[in-house]
Write a protein that holds these residues in place. Structure first.
Motif, PDB file in Angstrom:
ATOM      1  N   TRP A  80       1.277  -1.381   0.174  1.00  0.00           N
ATOM      2  CA  TRP A  80       0.267  -0.086   0.068  1.00  0.00           C
ATOM      3  C   TRP A  80       0.893   0.890   0.233  1.00  0.00           C
ATOM      4  CZ3 TRP A  80      -5.561  -0.484  -0.599  1.00  0.00           C
ATOM      5  CH2 TRP A  80      -5.592  -1.917  -0.877  1.00  0.00           C
ATOM      6  N   GLY A  88      -5.403   5.517   1.734  1.00  0.00           N
ATOM      7  CA  GLY A  88      -5.447   3.684   1.577  1.00  0.00           C
ATOM      8  C   GLY A  88      -6.514   3.529   2.554  1.00  0.00           C
ATOM      9  N   ASP A  89      -7.108   4.133   3.621  1.00  0.00           N
ATOM     10  CA  ASP A  89      -7.907   3.641   4.679  1.00  0.00           C
ATOM     11  C   ASP A  89      -9.968   3.639   3.072  1.00  0.00           C
ATOM     12  OD1 ASP A  89      -6.739   3.984   6.472  1.00  0.00           O
ATOM     13  OD2 ASP A  89      -7.170   5.727   7.150  1.00  0.00           O
ATOM     14  N   ARG A  92      -8.426   0.536   0.663  1.00  0.00           N
ATOM     15  CA  ARG A  92      -9.055  -1.080   2.094  1.00  0.00           C
ATOM     16  C   ARG A  92     -10.288  -1.178   2.190  1.00  0.00           C
ATOM     17  NH1 ARG A  92      -4.403   1.557   3.901  1.00  0.00           N
ATOM     18  NH2 ARG A  92      -2.738   0.500   3.843  1.00  0.00           N
ATOM     19  N   ARG A  95     -12.014  -2.105  -1.111  1.00  0.00           N
ATOM     20  CA  ARG A  95     -11.564  -3.875  -1.192  1.00  0.00           C
ATOM     21  C   ARG A  95     -12.470  -4.865  -0.804  1.00  0.00           C
ATOM     22  NH1 ARG A  95      -6.181  -6.863  -1.090  1.00  0.00           N
ATOM     23  NH2 ARG A  95      -6.585  -8.742  -2.421  1.00  0.00           N
ATOM     24  N   ASP A  96     -12.906  -4.130   0.051  1.00  0.00           N
ATOM     25  CA  ASP A  96     -14.150  -4.968   0.920  1.00  0.00           C
ATOM     26  C   ASP A  96     -15.062  -5.298   0.055  1.00  0.00           C
ATOM     27  OD1 ASP A  96     -12.348  -5.880   2.869  1.00  0.00           O
ATOM     28  OD2 ASP A  96     -13.238  -4.401   4.156  1.00  0.00           O
ATOM     29  N   VAL A 134      -8.397  -3.774  -6.153  1.00  0.00           N
ATOM     30  CA  VAL A 134      -8.698  -2.679  -6.022  1.00  0.00           C
ATOM     31  C   VAL A 134      -9.801  -2.160  -6.567  1.00  0.00           C
ATOM     32  CG1 VAL A 134      -9.007  -0.929  -3.974  1.00  0.00           C
ATOM     33  CG2 VAL A 134      -6.998  -2.165  -3.967  1.00  0.00           C
TER      34      VAL A 134
END
Length: 168
Positions: A80, A88-89, A92, A95-96, A134
């Motif tokens: 990352w 980045g947060d 992430r 990505r979920d 992502v």
């Protein structure tokens, strides 16, 4: 550290993946001109990138499976470092988002811990060095419209439809 890149043809253009020595992916971008992606990442890293013809981390095979409708989540380790801080947060949290689903920029901001930062999520998605692994194409506007995807709304629509999602 040596950084390597590999290029794989996809239905949406050449996919350029950049990996470190540990085979963790730093960047995956698509473009008509792969060197554009390579040069941009090299500038960010302040290093030259070495071309590789290997299927690093099996990404080429995974891209083929994804575009064939047989892969729902990429199995790669992500480095990352090119997405620091809130970007980045947010990525992430992106990505979920499950395959075939979408979430709004505001929903992602909330999941990333900053409920009022929907515009910052949009910026993170726009400038991410990591597309597809992502799935920023799954992030849409709160009114249900698509929004941008690197200036290629048609590609965003194509990816969502590939995953069986519906779009306005």
């Amino acid at each position: 550290m040596t950084y390597r890149y590999t290029v794989t043809a996809t239905p949406i253009g050449a996919a350029v993946a950049v990996f470190g020595e540990d085979d963790r992916i730093l960047a995956l971008g698509t473009a008509e001109d792969p060197l554009w992606v390579v040069e941009g990442v090299a500038r960010e890293l302040r290093r030259e990138l070495a071309a590789s013809h290997d299927d690093i981390a099996g990404l080429g095979a995974q891209l083929t499976e994804y575009f064939g409708g047989r892969l729902q989540r990429f199995d790669v380790e992500i480095d990352w470092r090119l997405s620091p801080g809130f970007a980045g947060d947010a990525l992430r949290a992106v990505r979920d988002i499950s395959y075939g689903e979408t979430a709004s920029y505001g929903e992602i901001a909330d999941r990333a811990g900053r409920p009022r930062a929907a515009r910052a999520v949009g910026t993170a998605c726009r400038f991410t060095p990591l597309t597809l692994v992502v799935p920023v194409h799954r992030v849409i506007r709160s009114d249900g419209s698509l929004g941008e995807f690197g200036g290629r709304e048609d590609v965003k629509r194509q990816l969502i439809e590939l995953e069986g999602g519906s779009v306005r």
